[in-house]
Design a protein around this motif. Structure first.
Motif, PDB file in Angstrom:
ATOM      1  N   PRO A 148       0.777  -1.237   0.000  1.00  0.00           N
ATOM      2  CA  PRO A 148       0.000   0.000   0.000  1.00  0.00           C
ATOM      3  C   PRO A 148       0.811   1.292   0.000  1.00  0.00           C
ATOM      4  CG  PRO A 148      -0.872  -1.571   1.584  1.00  0.00           C
ATOM      5  CD  PRO A 148       0.447  -2.105   1.117  1.00  0.00           C
ATOM      6  N   ASP A 149       1.837   1.416   0.818  1.00  0.00           N
ATOM      7  CA  ASP A 149       2.585   2.652   0.864  1.00  0.00           C
ATOM      8  C   ASP A 149       3.962   2.415   1.459  1.00  0.00           C
ATOM      9  OD1 ASP A 149       2.367   2.762   3.741  1.00  0.00           O
ATOM     10  OD2 ASP A 149       0.326   3.477   3.467  1.00  0.00           O
ATOM     11  N   LEU A 150       4.783   3.454   1.378  1.00  0.00           N
ATOM     12  CA  LEU A 150       6.167   3.339   1.812  1.00  0.00           C
ATOM     13  C   LEU A 150       6.280   3.030   3.300  1.00  0.00           C
ATOM     14  CD1 LEU A 150       9.146   3.624   1.041  1.00  0.00           C
ATOM     15  CD2 LEU A 150       8.938   6.089   1.431  1.00  0.00           C
ATOM     16  N   VAL A 151       5.455   3.672   4.118  1.00  0.00           N
ATOM     17  CA  VAL A 151       5.524   3.465   5.563  1.00  0.00           C
ATOM     18  C   VAL A 151       5.263   2.007   5.910  1.00  0.00           C
ATOM     19  CG1 VAL A 151       4.465   4.033   7.786  1.00  0.00           C
ATOM     20  CG2 VAL A 151       4.897   5.841   6.118  1.00  0.00           C
ATOM     21  N   ARG A 152       4.206   1.453   5.361  1.00  0.00           N
ATOM     22  CA  ARG A 152       3.872   0.061   5.679  1.00  0.00           C
ATOM     23  C   ARG A 152       4.915  -0.909   5.105  1.00  0.00           C
ATOM     24  NH1 ARG A 152      -2.524  -0.760   4.683  1.00  0.00           N
ATOM     25  NH2 ARG A 152      -2.438   1.253   3.617  1.00  0.00           N
ATOM     26  N   TRP A 153       5.465  -0.556   3.955  1.00  0.00           N
ATOM     27  CA  TRP A 153       6.472  -1.404   3.330  1.00  0.00           C
ATOM     28  C   TRP A 153       7.711  -1.501   4.223  1.00  0.00           C
ATOM     29  CZ3 TRP A 153      11.238   0.123   0.803  1.00  0.00           C
ATOM     30  CH2 TRP A 153      11.856  -0.918   0.090  1.00  0.00           C
ATOM     31  N   VAL A 154       8.159  -0.352   4.754  1.00  0.00           N
ATOM     32  CA  VAL A 154       9.330  -0.354   5.628  1.00  0.00           C
ATOM     33  C   VAL A 154       9.021  -1.076   6.942  1.00  0.00           C
ATOM     34  CG1 VAL A 154      10.883   1.101   6.994  1.00  0.00           C
ATOM     35  CG2 VAL A 154      10.347   1.724   4.620  1.00  0.00           C
ATOM     36  N   ARG A 155       7.850  -0.813   7.506  1.00  0.00           N
ATOM     37  CA  ARG A 155       7.480  -1.480   8.756  1.00  0.00           C
ATOM     38  C   ARG A 155       7.462  -2.999   8.579  1.00  0.00           C
ATOM     39  NH1 ARG A 155       6.068   1.253  12.963  1.00  0.00           N
ATOM     40  NH2 ARG A 155       5.696   3.486  12.793  1.00  0.00           N
ATOM     41  N   LYS A 156       6.901  -3.432   7.484  1.00  0.00           N
ATOM     42  CA  LYS A 156       6.843  -4.880   7.230  1.00  0.00           C
ATOM     43  C   LYS A 156       8.250  -5.445   7.087  1.00  0.00           C
ATOM     44  CE  LYS A 156       4.479  -8.309   4.330  1.00  0.00           C
ATOM     45  NZ  LYS A 156       5.427  -9.322   4.755  1.00  0.00           N
ATOM     46  N   GLY A 157       9.133  -4.669   6.449  1.00  0.00           N
ATOM     47  CA  GLY A 157      10.503  -5.133   6.283  1.00  0.00           C
ATOM     48  C   GLY A 157      11.202  -5.349   7.614  1.00  0.00           C
ATOM     49  N   PHE A 158      10.969  -4.431   8.563  1.00  0.00           N
ATOM     50  CA  PHE A 158      11.581  -4.584   9.879  1.00  0.00           C
ATOM     51  C   PHE A 158      10.921  -5.713  10.669  1.00  0.00           C
ATOM     52  CE2 PHE A 158      13.707  -0.600   9.095  1.00  0.00           C
ATOM     53  CZ  PHE A 158      14.845  -0.662   9.885  1.00  0.00           C
ATOM     54  N   GLU A 159       9.604  -5.834  10.548  1.00  0.00           N
ATOM     55  CA  GLU A 159       8.905  -6.918  11.250  1.00  0.00           C
ATOM     56  C   GLU A 159       9.371  -8.278  10.746  1.00  0.00           C
ATOM     57  OE1 GLU A 159       4.818  -6.093  10.546  1.00  0.00           O
ATOM     58  OE2 GLU A 159       4.758  -4.362  11.921  1.00  0.00           O
ATOM     59  N   ASP A 160       9.609  -8.378   9.451  1.00  0.00           N
ATOM     60  CA  ASP A 160      10.056  -9.647   8.861  1.00  0.00           C
ATOM     61  C   ASP A 160      11.565  -9.840   8.973  1.00  0.00           C
ATOM     62  OD1 ASP A 160       7.433 -10.017   8.183  1.00  0.00           O
ATOM     63  OD2 ASP A 160       7.683  -9.504   6.049  1.00  0.00           O
ATOM     64  N   GLU A 161      12.237  -8.847   9.572  1.00  0.00           N
ATOM     65  CA  GLU A 161      13.693  -8.886   9.740  1.00  0.00           C
ATOM     66  C   GLU A 161      14.405  -9.070   8.399  1.00  0.00           C
ATOM     67  OE1 GLU A 161      14.560 -11.847  12.684  1.00  0.00           O
ATOM     68  OE2 GLU A 161      13.752 -10.637  14.319  1.00  0.00           O
ATOM     69  N   ASN A 162      13.919  -8.355   7.399  1.00  0.00           N
ATOM     70  CA  ASN A 162      14.561  -8.396   6.085  1.00  0.00           C
ATOM     71  C   ASN A 162      15.936  -7.731   6.155  1.00  0.00           C
ATOM     72  OD1 ASN A 162      12.285  -9.596   5.040  1.00  0.00           O
ATOM     73  ND2 ASN A 162      11.445  -7.723   4.169  1.00  0.00           N
TER      74      ASN A 162
END
Length: 215
Positions: A148-162
């Motif tokens: 959906p957007d940059l904020v959620r994309w980054v948050r998901k990346g940190f949550e998934d420990e990418n």
């Protein structure tokens, strides 16, 4: 993506030290508006094209939008603000959609302006500086699934420990000494873009946290 005066993409031409200088200077300016100005102001329209850079890449907050400066008491001042006359502007490649920088609660019609709106918007600008991606353009994951957007994309990346390399502007990865600083600024940006305004830090705290990065 952030571009220079010519309109061509130029985020990648900015070193980490320059991006950090822009972030720190912008945070100081907003903290001044919130804490030290004669009235406690809300800028209300923080986005890259409203940040002017002088020849030394020092930022100056400009263009207070259609509503100009909005005080938290609901009054409009007759003047004031940081008007930097230097170029280039920091702008998006495409026309910016203000909603991409607005806090969730700011998108509700009739909502009362809050300083935490500016904190959220500044957090989105930080994410642009860190990732080299624009909120207008939905980033894609490695599986090419749009998010959906940059904020959620980054948050998901940190949550998934990418890996950091999946999110940060690749140019910044060339500066090995900057990796810890980049992560620190990511955490500041994530705090700024919390959905709940009560959880977001004040702009003064954001500025203080950024000043500690790289020192």
């Amino acid at each position: 993506m952030i571009t220079g005066r010519s309109g061509q993409p130029s985020t990648s031409s900015l070193s980490w030290s320059t991006r950090l200088r822009i972030a720190k200077g912008t945070a100081r300016g907003l903290a001044y508006l919130h804490e030290c100005s004669p009235r406690k102001f809300v800028h209300g329209n923080v986005k890259p094209s409203n940040i002017l850079l002088d020849n030394g890449f020092q930022p100056h907050i400009s263009d207070f939008g259609l509503n100009r400066l909005i005080s938290i008491t609901g009054n409009n001042p007759s003047s004031g603000g940081f008007i930097g006359g230097a170029l280039p502007y920091l702008q998006s490649v495409q026309a910016e959609r203000t909603n991409n920088y607005r806090a969730p609660e700011a998108r509700v019609p009739g909502s009362r302006p809050m300083q935490k709106w500016d904190v959220y918007s500044f957090g989105v600008v930080l994410l642009e500086l860190l990732t080299g991606k624009s909120p207008e353009l939905s980033p894609t994951t490695s599986t090419s699934v749009e998010v959906p957007d940059l904020v959620r994309w980054v948050r998901k990346g940190f949550e998934d420990e990418n890996p950091l390399s999946d999110m940060v502007d690749p140019v910044l990865l060339q500066e090995v000494q900057a990796k810890k600083e980049v992560i620190a600024v990511f955490h500041v940006a994530l705090a700024c873009t919390e959905a709940d305004p009560e959880i977001r830090p004040r702009m003064k705290t954001v500025s203080e946290n950024l000043e500690r990065v790289g020192t």
